[in-house]
Design a protein around this motif. Structure first.
Motif, PDB file in Angstrom:
ATOM      1  N   ILE A  23      34.300  37.440  44.830  1.00 17.24           N
ATOM      2  CA  ILE A  23      35.670  38.374  44.231  1.00 17.24           C
ATOM      3  C   ILE A  23      35.663  39.494  45.228  1.00 17.24           C
ATOM      4  O   ILE A  23      36.806  39.573  45.212  1.00 17.24           O
ATOM      5  CB  ILE A  23      35.295  38.683  42.744  1.00 17.24           C
ATOM      6  N   HIS A  24      34.677  39.995  45.743  1.00  7.16           N
ATOM      7  CA  HIS A  24      35.006  41.146  46.619  1.00  7.16           C
ATOM      8  C   HIS A  24      35.598  40.560  47.889  1.00  7.16           C
ATOM      9  O   HIS A  24      36.375  41.228  48.289  1.00  7.16           O
ATOM     10  CB  HIS A  24      33.466  41.701  47.006  1.00  7.16           C
ATOM     11  N   LYS A  25      35.218  39.605  48.270  1.00 10.79           N
ATOM     12  CA  LYS A  25      35.985  38.984  49.422  1.00 10.79           C
ATOM     13  C   LYS A  25      37.460  38.634  49.130  1.00 10.79           C
ATOM     14  O   LYS A  25      38.410  38.835  50.071  1.00 10.79           O
ATOM     15  CB  LYS A  25      35.365  37.544  49.783  1.00 10.79           C
ATOM     16  N   GLN A  26      37.703  38.252  48.075  1.00 10.38           N
ATOM     17  CA  GLN A  26      39.078  37.982  47.795  1.00 10.38           C
ATOM     18  C   GLN A  26      39.884  39.196  47.559  1.00 10.38           C
ATOM     19  O   GLN A  26      41.105  39.343  48.092  1.00 10.38           O
ATOM     20  CB  GLN A  26      39.226  37.564  46.389  1.00 10.38           C
ATOM     21  N   ILE A  27      39.110  40.224  47.077  1.00  2.58           N
ATOM     22  CA  ILE A  27      39.840  41.731  47.003  1.00  2.58           C
ATOM     23  C   ILE A  27      40.247  42.173  48.538  1.00  2.58           C
ATOM     24  O   ILE A  27      41.181  42.687  48.652  1.00  2.58           O
ATOM     25  CB  ILE A  27      38.939  42.833  46.333  1.00  2.58           C
ATOM     26  N   LEU A  52      45.881  46.012  42.495  1.00  2.00           N
ATOM     27  CA  LEU A  52      45.558  45.131  43.267  1.00  2.00           C
ATOM     28  C   LEU A  52      44.252  44.423  42.710  1.00  2.00           C
ATOM     29  O   LEU A  52      44.069  43.257  42.453  1.00  2.00           O
ATOM     30  CB  LEU A  52      45.299  45.370  44.826  1.00  2.00           C
ATOM     31  N   VAL A  53      43.068  45.437  42.525  1.00  2.00           N
ATOM     32  CA  VAL A  53      41.734  45.035  41.954  1.00  2.00           C
ATOM     33  C   VAL A  53      41.798  44.416  40.683  1.00  2.00           C
ATOM     34  O   VAL A  53      41.169  43.423  40.420  1.00  2.00           O
ATOM     35  CB  VAL A  53      40.962  46.213  42.101  1.00  2.00           C
ATOM     36  N   ARG A  54      42.767  44.998  39.962  1.00  3.26           N
ATOM     37  CA  ARG A  54      43.049  44.402  38.492  1.00  3.26           C
ATOM     38  C   ARG A  54      43.606  43.150  38.532  1.00  3.26           C
ATOM     39  O   ARG A  54      43.347  42.121  37.714  1.00  3.26           O
ATOM     40  CB  ARG A  54      43.765  45.417  37.664  1.00  3.26           C
ATOM     41  N   SER A  55      44.531  42.924  39.536  1.00  2.00           N
ATOM     42  CA  SER A  55      45.147  41.644  39.630  1.00  2.00           C
ATOM     43  C   SER A  55      44.090  40.475  39.939  1.00  2.00           C
ATOM     44  O   SER A  55      44.087  39.273  39.566  1.00  2.00           O
ATOM     45  CB  SER A  55      46.466  41.539  40.711  1.00  2.00           C
ATOM     46  N   VAL A  56      43.078  40.800  40.952  1.00  2.00           N
ATOM     47  CA  VAL A  56      42.222  39.839  41.418  1.00  2.00           C
ATOM     48  C   VAL A  56      41.096  39.812  40.427  1.00  2.00           C
ATOM     49  O   VAL A  56      40.632  38.535  39.976  1.00  2.00           O
ATOM     50  CB  VAL A  56      41.815  40.280  42.701  1.00  2.00           C
TER      51      VAL A  56
END
Length: 453
Positions: free
Chosen positions: A436-440, A387-391
């Motif tokens: 980005i952290h918020k999106q993750i 998931l992190v890689r995708s975001v």
């Protein structure tokens, strides 16, 4: 193909060293399309589908064929060595090379054909990228072994990218590259000077085992030899294999490199070994190898030969030989990185010079898992890493699971991941990282039904 500073790469020779987690296939995500188009073919998705658009975007990159790329240089060094080591009577290379084979393979190709048992950890959804229950992105280039032997080949190299779900750090990446080799010889060739010797024991019936029968893993199988082979055949084949692979190692690392052989276990070779070199005050594994299981040859239509096989990771070699500190660099298109390498002289391997050092940004993310779900029992960290890689893509340098907690009253489990952000080509601002952290975090809630702490 091995799991174990290990710089990623030799792992297609997977060892059953990790605890077996639940392999039950959860229901397909509502967001999964009913079909996927991969490498020009269309596949129906199902409950096993876990490959992400981010991972599919790597297909066709062929970094191992890119001119002047470090991985291409290592590929050519290996190929040229085997071209020189084995020649026919006319002076032409015996080995053929296959470096553009389709990375989509069947479960039978990736596992069954190689006698990898149904209970083997490497089959799990948490380890592989499945397109559906019957198809996946190859986890090792060994997956093409039976296909090529069945086609009549007896000396060949397969080079290409492989796909494995794994942690995120400087030595692991979901896509990496491997070179596999197979060499088969008949009795007349092996015992050219001793024609009275035999490949197979007189007491061996030669009966082909039930092709549907794959016995459970056993690290305690006889590693001296297989029941079908004579000891003379195994020892001669072992001697040739080790001589050639030590020669390859010296060709890459220099004639004075210190090395050692370590006995090991692989499902598809018996006996099996790892070759380690002494590098920077540590023993570093560089390849895995062994005498091929005769059942594999029989299933390929070859009954009167004995063979050896080996596998090696290109990134593993390149990181050592070029002194590359971060595996993500092999996927960089930055000219400051790529311009440091050239194929004009394959034996002049320059050490990588960092073009700049960008600072890290570190954020933690903690969340409660759904009721009755625990780490490795319904929730796999590899799912979170994907998931992190995708975001965030390659802006994430490393992720570590820093804390696990189970509430004594509610029984709910909580996890905390530490995410280290660092771009390879520019400085990230803290505000950019926070977004980005918020999106993750938001994607984690949607995908795993977790509660952010």
């Amino acid at each position: 193909m091995l799991l174990t500073l290990r710089v990623q790469g030799a792992r297609s020779w997977v060892k059953s060293t990790r605890c077996l987690a639940s392999s039950a296939a959860p229901a397909k995500s509502p967001s999964s399309p009913p079909q996927l188009e991969v490498s020009g073919s269309t596949y129906a998705t199902d409950g096993w589908t876990n490959v992400t658009p981010k991972i599919l975007s790597y297909l066709g990159a062929n970094k191992h064929l890119q001119t002047d790329h470090p991985l291409s240089i290592i590929r050519q060094r290996i190929v040229n060595y085997f071209y020189g080591a084995y020649r026919n009577q006319r002076g032409n290379p015996l080995f053929s090379v296959y470096d553009q084979m389709n990375p989509v393979v069947t479960v039978q190709q990736n596992f069954d054909n190689l006698l990898i048992p149904a209970d083997h950890v490497s089959r799990q959804k948490s380890d592989c990228y499945y397109i559906n229950q019957q198809h996946l992105l190859r986890a090792h280039t060994t997956a093409h072994q039976v296909e090529l032997i069945s086609g009549g080949l007896d000396n060949f190299l397969v080079v290409g990218e492989v796909y494995r779900r794994d942690e995120i750090d400087s030595t692991h990446y979901p896509v990496f590259h491997q070179a596999d080799a197979v060499r088969l010889v008949t009795k007349d060739k092996l015992f050219e000077r001793n024609p009275g010797l035999e490949l197979f024991e007189e007491t061996w019936s030669g009966t082909l085992p039930d092709p549907k029968l794959i016995l459970p893993s056993s690290k305690f199988m006889d590693q001296t030899k297989q029941p079908c082979h004579t000891l003379e055949a195994v020892k001669l084949m072992e001697h040739e294999m080790k001589h050639v692979l030590v020669g390859l190692t010296k060709d890459l690392f220099g004639p004075r490199i210190k090395y050692r052989w370590v006995d090991t276990y692989f499902p598809f070779t018996q006996p099996s070994w790892e070759l380690e070199i002494y590098f920077k005050d540590n023993w570093l594994e560089v390849l895995g190898c062994g005498i091929m299981r005769h059942e594999i040859l029989q299933r390929s239509g070859v009954h009167q030969s004995i063979g050896y096989a080996f596998g090696v990771g290109l990134e593993r070699l390149a990181m050592v030989l070029f002194d590359v500190p971060d595996i993500r660099l092999f996927w960089s298109n930055d000219s400051g990185f790529l311009s440091q390498f050239s194929e004009k002289d394959l034996h002049n391997l320059p050490k990588y010079k960092p073009i700049s050092h960008y600072p890290q940004c570190t954020n933690d993310l903690s969340f409660w898992l759904p009721q009755d779900i625990e780490v490795d029992a319904g929730f796999s960290p590899n799912d979170f890493y994907d998931l992190v890689r995708s975001v965030a893509g390659d802006m994430v340098e490393q992720i570590s699971l820093v804390d696990k907690f189970k509430h004594p009253k509610t029984g709910r489990s909580s996890v905390c991941f530490r995410i280290v952000y660092r771009h390879m080509e520019r400085t990230l601002t803290q505000a950019e990282v926070n977004e980005i952290h918020k999106q993750i975090a938001s994607a984690s809630v949607d995908s795993f039904n977790v509660q952010i702490r």
